[in-house]
Design a protein around this motif. Structure first.
Motif, mmCIF file in Angstrom:
data_model
loop_
_atom_site.group_PDB
_atom_site.id
_atom_site.type_symbol
_atom_site.label_atom_id
_atom_site.label_comp_id
_atom_site.label_asym_id
_atom_site.label_seq_id
_atom_site.Cartn_x
_atom_site.Cartn_y
_atom_site.Cartn_z
ATOM 1 N N ILE A 1 6.108 -5.076 12.797
ATOM 2 C CA ILE A 1 5.163 -5.370 11.631
ATOM 3 C C ILE A 1 4.197 -6.380 11.704
ATOM 4 N N ALA A 2 3.203 -6.195 11.594
ATOM 5 C CA ALA A 2 2.206 -7.482 11.655
ATOM 6 C C ALA A 2 1.629 -7.696 10.233
ATOM 7 N N ILE A 3 1.249 -8.928 10.008
ATOM 8 C CA ILE A 3 0.569 -9.341 8.689
ATOM 9 C C ILE A 3 -1.001 -9.252 9.087
ATOM 10 N N VAL A 4 -1.840 -8.819 8.288
ATOM 11 C CA VAL A 4 -3.290 -8.555 8.616
ATOM 12 C C VAL A 4 -4.128 -8.662 7.311
ATOM 13 N N ARG A 5 -5.177 -8.857 7.479
ATOM 14 C CA ARG A 5 -6.342 -8.843 6.459
ATOM 15 C C ARG A 5 -6.834 -7.383 6.687
ATOM 16 N N LEU A 6 -6.505 -6.507 5.570
ATOM 17 C CA LEU A 6 -7.024 -5.186 5.567
ATOM 18 C C LEU A 6 -8.179 -4.910 5.802
ATOM 19 N N ALA A 7 -9.230 -5.797 5.391
ATOM 20 C CA ALA A 7 -10.695 -5.287 6.006
ATOM 21 C C ALA A 7 -10.782 -5.189 7.435
ATOM 22 N N LEU A 8 -9.885 -5.913 8.099
ATOM 23 C CA LEU A 8 -10.074 -5.829 9.723
ATOM 24 C C LEU A 8 -9.564 -4.718 10.379
ATOM 25 N N VAL A 9 -8.762 -3.849 9.714
ATOM 26 C CA VAL A 9 -8.119 -2.647 10.191
ATOM 27 C C VAL A 9 -8.248 -1.296 9.472
ATOM 28 N N ARG A 10 -9.460 -1.340 8.815
ATOM 29 C CA ARG A 10 -10.109 -0.135 8.113
ATOM 30 C C ARG A 10 -10.032 1.085 8.785
ATOM 31 N N GLU A 11 -10.327 1.027 10.136
ATOM 32 C CA GLU A 11 -10.445 2.105 10.932
ATOM 33 C C GLU A 11 -9.000 2.941 11.428
ATOM 34 N N GLU A 12 -8.121 1.682 11.737
ATOM 35 C CA GLU A 12 -6.678 2.033 12.033
ATOM 36 C C GLU A 12 -6.339 2.621 10.861
ATOM 37 N N LEU A 13 -6.378 2.071 9.581
ATOM 38 C CA LEU A 13 -5.892 2.731 8.319
ATOM 39 C C LEU A 13 -6.532 4.018 8.092
ATOM 40 N N ALA A 14 -7.587 4.301 8.374
ATOM 41 C CA ALA A 14 -8.139 5.676 7.917
ATOM 42 C C ALA A 14 -7.653 6.570 8.705
ATOM 43 N N SER A 15 -7.692 6.312 10.255
ATOM 44 C CA SER A 15 -6.894 7.070 11.149
ATOM 45 C C SER A 15 -5.491 7.532 11.103
ATOM 46 N N GLY A 16 -4.801 6.619 10.376
ATOM 47 C CA GLY A 16 -3.327 6.648 10.240
ATOM 48 C C GLY A 16 -2.569 5.890 11.357
ATOM 49 N N ARG A 17 -3.099 5.441 12.176
ATOM 50 C CA ARG A 17 -2.426 4.526 13.350
ATOM 51 C C ARG A 17 -1.746 3.560 12.591
ATOM 52 N N LEU A 18 -2.072 3.088 11.416
ATOM 53 C CA LEU A 18 -1.550 2.098 10.985
ATOM 54 C C LEU A 18 -1.189 2.173 9.400
ATOM 55 N N VAL A 19 -0.251 1.811 8.779
ATOM 56 C CA VAL A 19 0.048 2.078 7.341
ATOM 57 C C VAL A 19 0.500 1.043 6.722
ATOM 58 N N THR A 20 -0.130 0.588 5.491
ATOM 59 C CA THR A 20 0.358 -0.815 4.865
ATOM 60 C C THR A 20 1.743 -0.658 4.151
ATOM 61 N N LEU A 21 2.235 -1.817 4.090
ATOM 62 C CA LEU A 21 3.650 -1.808 3.379
ATOM 63 C C LEU A 21 3.362 -2.765 1.880
ATOM 64 N N PHE A 22 4.180 -2.331 0.896
ATOM 65 C CA PHE A 22 4.037 -3.310 -0.241
ATOM 66 C C PHE A 22 2.466 -3.490 -0.538
ATOM 67 N N SER A 23 1.647 -2.683 -0.542
ATOM 68 C CA SER A 23 0.428 -2.732 -0.964
ATOM 69 C C SER A 23 0.013 -3.327 -2.124
ATOM 70 N N ASP A 24 0.866 -3.215 -3.327
ATOM 71 C CA ASP A 24 0.746 -3.675 -4.476
ATOM 72 C C ASP A 24 1.162 -5.250 -4.532
ATOM 73 N N GLN A 25 1.519 -5.774 -3.447
ATOM 74 C CA GLN A 25 1.905 -7.296 -3.318
ATOM 75 C C GLN A 25 0.983 -8.245 -2.431
ATOM 76 N N ALA A 26 -0.249 -7.429 -2.140
ATOM 77 C CA ALA A 26 -1.163 -8.065 -1.153
ATOM 78 C C ALA A 26 -1.709 -9.161 -1.913
ATOM 79 N N VAL A 27 -1.793 -10.291 -0.978
ATOM 80 C CA VAL A 27 -2.540 -11.491 -1.448
ATOM 81 C C VAL A 27 -4.116 -11.240 -1.528
#
Length: 295
Positions: free
Chosen positions: A237-263
């Motif tokens: 598990i990595a911690i990341v700024r979501l704007a940097l991995v939009r392509e990976e999230l859109a393609s399904g290569r990565l998924v977010t965890l605890f998105s309701d607790q994002a800083v």
């Protein structure tokens, strides 16, 4: 002897401001000409009035006019400052040919800037930019991309994009890993960290950080960005700024965890308001804002 009497010259930055206001009899038009804010123009005029001990302008029917003392003073300095303005214009034109120095986080450069940089150079063939990764000294550069910076006197700030922090991992890792229902469960998982951005984990975990770091398996990388590759490969598990991995999230290569607790944080472009006098800087600023808004 009073402080004013003991000084030889008035605040020099106020003189061209006063001259511009005098030519236009308008704070707004003077601000547009000098690429400053109306507030900065008003402060400079006030500083000059305080130094001289004279009121230079007064308001009349929604416009400003000279006082008799202000008109007399303006007449004395107008011609001389016109020569100074012309000399400054020709000199600054030569100085504006040097490269812009722009600081930004390494991953922001990689994900936002580099893919679009060719378009900037195609539109402005004479543009020259030196990029500096992660400089905190905004006074030593022409502009800096920073994360949720604090306002500074004399500096302007353009909010570019969200910089929300959240843990991410691959679906394959999540399928094989232990249960992960709450942040405290991270103690039983593998955390991917880079030396430069380990503070991002600390920022997101908060008071949990010491306990989680002491019990979780941590894989550390010297170079930032490798933890994202590791997350996509299912290592942890990595911690990341979501704007940097939009392509990976859109393609399904990565998924977010605890998105309701994002800083929630923001990328912002910080620069001295004086930089707006440079046409090349204004071109770069417009391009950067457009690039960030397209992401």
């Amino acid at each position: 002897m009073s402080e004013r009497a003991g000084r030889v010259l008035p605040p020099m930055t106020a003189l061209p401001v006063f001259e511009a206001v005098g030519r236009h009899l308008s704070v707004v038009r003077a601000a547009d000409e000098l690429h400053l804010t109306p507030g900065a123009i008003s402060r400079q005029v006030h500083n000059l009035e305080t130094f001289l001990g004279l009121k230079l302008f007064e308001r009349a029917h929604r416009r400003i006019i000279f006082t008799p003392a202000g008109e007399a003073y303006w007449a004395k300095i107008h011609a001389a400052l016109g020569e100074v303005r012309e000399a400054t214009r020709t000199t600054s034109a030569d100085a504006d040919r040097g490269p812009l120095i722009i600081a930004a986080p390494r991953m922001f450069l990689q994900k936002f800037v580099m893919p679009a940089l060719g378009g900037l150079y195609a539109a402005h063939p004479d543009m020259a930019i030196n990029f500096v990764a992660d400089s905190d000294n905004t006074s030593a550069v022409d502009g800096a991309v920073a994360i949720s910076p604090k306002p500074r006197s004399g500096f302007l700030m353009d909010v570019l994009a969200d910089a929300d922090l959240s843990p991410v991992c691959s679906p394959a890792y999540l399928k094989e890993a232990p249960s992960l229902e709450m942040p405290d469960d991270l103690t039983r998982h593998t955390l991917l960290r880079s030396a430069q951005y380990i503070r991002n984990w600390e920022r997101w975990l908060g008071e949990r950080a010491p306990l989680v770091f002491s019990k979780a398996r941590c894989i550390d990388f010297e170079s930032p960005g490798l933890e994202l590759i590791g997350a996509a490969e299912g290592l942890g598990i990595a911690i990341v700024r979501l704007a940097l991995v939009r392509e990976e999230l859109a393609s399904g290569r990565l998924v977010t965890l605890f998105s309701d607790q994002a800083v929630h944080e923001e990328y912002a472009f910080v620069f001295s308001e004086l930089k707006l006098r440079s046409p090349r800087f204004r071109q770069f600023r417009s391009w950067l804002r457009a690039v960030a808004s397209d992401e």
